[in-house]
Design a protein around this motif. Structure first.
Motif, PDB file in Angstrom:
ATOM      1  N   SER A   1      41.678  23.592  42.490  1.00 37.34           N
ATOM      2  CA  SER A   1      40.459  23.407  41.707  1.00 37.34           C
ATOM      3  C   SER A   1      40.325  24.529  40.685  1.00 37.34           C
ATOM      4  CB  SER A   1      39.228  23.367  42.618  1.00 37.34           C
ATOM      5  OG  SER A   1      38.718  24.662  42.833  1.00 37.34           O
ATOM      6  N   THR A   2      39.772  24.198  39.545  1.00 34.81           N
ATOM      7  CA  THR A   2      39.598  25.185  38.474  1.00 34.81           C
ATOM      8  C   THR A   2      38.673  26.300  38.945  1.00 34.81           C
ATOM      9  OG1 THR A   2      39.864  23.377  36.926  1.00 34.81           O
ATOM     10  CG2 THR A   2      39.028  25.442  36.032  1.00 34.81           C
ATOM     11  N   TYR A   3      37.702  25.941  39.767  1.00 30.02           N
ATOM     12  CA  TYR A   3      36.837  26.977  40.335  1.00 30.02           C
ATOM     13  C   TYR A   3      37.663  27.951  41.165  1.00 30.02           C
ATOM     14  CZ  TYR A   3      33.388  29.316  43.196  1.00 30.02           C
ATOM     15  OH  TYR A   3      32.651  30.282  43.822  1.00 30.02           O
ATOM     16  N   ASP A   4      38.480  27.439  42.094  1.00 31.43           N
ATOM     17  CA  ASP A   4      39.273  28.320  42.972  1.00 31.43           C
ATOM     18  C   ASP A   4      40.215  29.223  42.176  1.00 31.43           C
ATOM     19  OD1 ASP A   4      38.111  27.295  45.237  1.00 31.43           O
ATOM     20  OD2 ASP A   4      39.779  25.978  45.765  1.00 31.43           O
ATOM     21  N   ALA A   5      40.681  28.731  41.042  1.00 30.65           N
ATOM     22  CA  ALA A   5      41.626  29.510  40.237  1.00 30.65           C
ATOM     23  C   ALA A   5      40.928  30.492  39.300  1.00 30.65           C
ATOM     24  CB  ALA A   5      42.518  28.563  39.421  1.00 30.65           C
ATOM     25  N   SER A   6      39.597  30.513  39.322  1.00 33.59           N
ATOM     26  CA  SER A   6      38.900  31.408  38.377  1.00 33.59           C
ATOM     27  C   SER A   6      37.919  32.326  39.117  1.00 33.59           C
ATOM     28  CB  SER A   6      38.209  30.594  37.276  1.00 33.59           C
ATOM     29  OG  SER A   6      37.314  29.630  37.810  1.00 33.59           O
ATOM     30  N   ALA A   7      36.699  31.881  39.358  1.00 31.12           N
ATOM     31  CA  ALA A   7      35.655  32.783  39.874  1.00 31.12           C
ATOM     32  C   ALA A   7      36.095  33.620  41.082  1.00 31.12           C
ATOM     33  CB  ALA A   7      34.378  31.995  40.178  1.00 31.12           C
ATOM     34  N   PRO A   8      36.590  33.010  42.180  1.00 26.45           N
ATOM     35  CA  PRO A   8      36.936  33.853  43.338  1.00 26.45           C
ATOM     36  C   PRO A   8      38.140  34.763  43.104  1.00 26.45           C
ATOM     37  CG  PRO A   8      37.336  31.511  43.804  1.00 26.45           C
ATOM     38  CD  PRO A   8      36.683  31.568  42.470  1.00 26.45           C
ATOM     39  N   VAL A   9      39.033  34.369  42.181  1.00 30.32           N
ATOM     40  CA  VAL A   9      40.168  35.249  41.847  1.00 30.32           C
ATOM     41  C   VAL A   9      39.643  36.527  41.189  1.00 30.32           C
ATOM     42  CG1 VAL A   9      42.229  35.476  40.387  1.00 30.32           C
ATOM     43  CG2 VAL A   9      41.825  33.363  41.679  1.00 30.32           C
ATOM     44  N   PHE A  10      38.695  36.356  40.269  1.00 34.76           N
ATOM     45  CA  PHE A  10      38.118  37.529  39.602  1.00 34.76           C
ATOM     46  C   PHE A  10      37.288  38.360  40.595  1.00 34.76           C
ATOM     47  CE2 PHE A  10      38.252  34.552  35.778  1.00 34.76           C
ATOM     48  CZ  PHE A  10      39.412  35.105  35.270  1.00 34.76           C
ATOM     49  N   VAL A  11      36.491  37.690  41.401  1.00 34.24           N
ATOM     50  CA  VAL A  11      35.631  38.413  42.355  1.00 34.24           C
ATOM     51  C   VAL A  11      36.493  39.234  43.319  1.00 34.24           C
ATOM     52  CG1 VAL A  11      34.052  38.104  44.314  1.00 34.24           C
ATOM     53  CG2 VAL A  11      33.663  36.857  42.163  1.00 34.24           C
ATOM     54  N   ARG A  12      37.567  38.636  43.807  1.00 33.09           N
ATOM     55  CA  ARG A  12      38.470  39.364  44.710  1.00 33.09           C
ATOM     56  C   ARG A  12      39.079  40.576  43.997  1.00 33.09           C
ATOM     57  NH1 ARG A  12      43.587  39.761  46.715  1.00 33.09           N
ATOM     58  NH2 ARG A  12      43.742  39.736  48.990  1.00 33.09           N
ATOM     59  N   GLY A  13      39.513  40.375  42.759  1.00 35.81           N
ATOM     60  CA  GLY A  13      40.089  41.484  41.985  1.00 35.81           C
ATOM     61  C   GLY A  13      39.081  42.609  41.766  1.00 35.81           C
ATOM     62  N   PHE A  14      37.836  42.245  41.528  1.00 33.27           N
ATOM     63  CA  PHE A  14      36.792  43.271  41.333  1.00 33.27           C
ATOM     64  C   PHE A  14      36.511  44.035  42.623  1.00 33.27           C
ATOM     65  CE2 PHE A  14      35.214  40.757  37.530  1.00 33.27           C
ATOM     66  CZ  PHE A  14      35.527  41.750  36.612  1.00 33.27           C
ATOM     67  N   ARG A  15      36.565  43.333  43.762  1.00 35.65           N
ATOM     68  CA  ARG A  15      36.344  44.038  45.041  1.00 35.65           C
ATOM     69  C   ARG A  15      37.451  45.065  45.252  1.00 35.65           C
ATOM     70  NH1 ARG A  15      33.792  38.945  47.799  1.00 35.65           N
ATOM     71  NH2 ARG A  15      31.635  39.408  47.205  1.00 35.65           N
ATOM     72  N   VAL A  16      38.684  44.665  44.940  1.00 35.22           N
ATOM     73  CA  VAL A  16      39.808  45.601  45.020  1.00 35.22           C
ATOM     74  C   VAL A  16      39.570  46.791  44.084  1.00 35.22           C
ATOM     75  CG1 VAL A  16      42.219  45.857  44.255  1.00 35.22           C
ATOM     76  CG2 VAL A  16      41.579  43.978  45.796  1.00 35.22           C
ATOM     77  N   LEU A  17      39.207  46.493  42.851  1.00 28.97           N
ATOM     78  CA  LEU A  17      39.016  47.556  41.849  1.00 28.97           C
ATOM     79  C   LEU A  17      37.897  48.509  42.279  1.00 28.97           C
ATOM     80  CD1 LEU A  17      39.787  48.689  39.063  1.00 28.97           C
ATOM     81  CD2 LEU A  17      38.253  46.982  38.026  1.00 28.97           C
TER      82      LEU A  17
ATOM     83  N   ARG B   1      31.344  51.299  39.033  1.00 28.85           N
ATOM     84  CA  ARG B   1      31.200  50.404  40.189  1.00 28.85           C
ATOM     85  C   ARG B   1      29.956  49.518  40.034  1.00 28.85           C
ATOM     86  NH1 ARG B   1      31.771  52.940  45.738  1.00 28.85           N
ATOM     87  NH2 ARG B   1      32.566  50.868  46.283  1.00 28.85           N
ATOM     88  N   LYS B   2      28.911  50.051  39.404  1.00 24.34           N
ATOM     89  CA  LYS B   2      27.720  49.211  39.134  1.00 24.34           C
ATOM     90  C   LYS B   2      28.048  48.120  38.114  1.00 24.34           C
ATOM     91  CE  LYS B   2      24.230  52.702  40.055  1.00 24.34           C
ATOM     92  NZ  LYS B   2      23.529  53.792  39.367  1.00 24.34           N
ATOM     93  N   ARG B   3      28.853  48.463  37.123  1.00 27.32           N
ATOM     94  CA  ARG B   3      29.284  47.461  36.134  1.00 27.32           C
ATOM     95  C   ARG B   3      30.041  46.323  36.825  1.00 27.32           C
ATOM     96  NH1 ARG B   3      30.792  47.495  30.540  1.00 27.32           N
ATOM     97  NH2 ARG B   3      31.809  45.517  30.076  1.00 27.32           N
ATOM     98  N   ILE B   4      30.908  46.711  37.762  1.00 25.51           N
ATOM     99  CA  ILE B   4      31.643  45.698  38.526  1.00 25.51           C
ATOM    100  C   ILE B   4      30.669  44.834  39.335  1.00 25.51           C
ATOM    101  CG2 ILE B   4      33.227  45.396  40.488  1.00 25.51           C
ATOM    102  CD1 ILE B   4      34.773  47.866  39.390  1.00 25.51           C
TER     103      ILE B   4
END
Lengths: 163, 163
Positions: free
Chosen positions: A4-20, A84-87
């Protein structure tokens, strides 16, 4: 079979931000806010710039896919805590966007200009050939800046399996 | 609305490898083969290692998604030309894998061990939360090594819109 386009976008970014954000927490404990100005080459963005551009890349990808208005950020972060607040603000906004809006973006025409040349994308090609590579560029370069400056982070932290 | 698993895997890697190969061509013209040993921190992989791990990440992602046997590479590249040949061989193999095999991988169970902990993925989550972030980690870190060493490459080269 498809993703799904959702799975390939929003959660990918959210996961990357949690890592960052976790990487930045370790940087804060190690070297403090002087790292905000660190960079790998004189004409590359510093750590703050990498986080700001990661935020913008994900924000505009979600906005363009979902056809929604993104928030505006001032790029005035001066400390690790600010970054971190920006993230957090970017993640909160991404999570507020309707799943169905993102799903509908897969075939949306998206046009972007690079070096005075207009490039046409579908939502899917924009995500896969521009937004995701660009997003991970900035997360990785933030990590590389930290490693180059001796912060004790490792590859599993970047991958989100550091525990 | 959705994205095909094939579109989200093979061509994403192939495009990234074309970018990486062009970056290496510019590195060869600039600093030559001494850059193969360059790294950003004493305990990070050098340029050769970044290219080898990009190759392995894409190769194993395609192999696991497609349930096919990947080629074996010896990790003995010593020159930029060798690294570009490794990329060519990886791309040729990826392009030989049947589209339908990759499409079928979206729901395949894939298990990977990190730090002695077994992690379970579907094909889709393996691609989106491990393989793609890891692949772009290595392409970006190769780029960052080149920038740190003064090679004249720019962000649009990384994005594949450098012309």
């Amino acid at each position: 079979m498809s993703i799904s386009t959702y799975d390939a976008s929003a959660p990918v970014f959210v996961r990357g931000f949690r890592v960052l954000s976790e990487l930045l927490a370790k940087a804060e404990a190690h070297g403090g806010d002087s790292l905000v100005e660190a960079r790998l080459a004189p004409d590359m963005l510093n750590l703050a710039g990498q986080v700001q551009r990661a935020s913008d890349t994900a924000k505009f990808a979600v906005a363009r896919l979902g056809d929604v208005q993104p928030p505006s950020f001032e790029d005035n972060e001066a400390t690790i805590a600010d970054l971190r607040k920006r993230i957090d603000a970017t993640v909160a906004w991404i999570q507020s966007v309707d799943r169905a809006a993102l799903e509908a973006g897969v075939t949306r025409e998206i046009s972007r200009k690079f070096k005075d040349t207009e490039h046409s994308f579908t939502g899917a090609s924009y995500l896969l050939t521009f937004a995701i590579p660009n997003f991970f560029f900035h997360v990785t370069t933030a990590y590389d800046i930290l490693r180059h400056n001796g912060v004790s982070v490792g590859k599993l932290d970047y991958l989100g399996f550091g525990g």
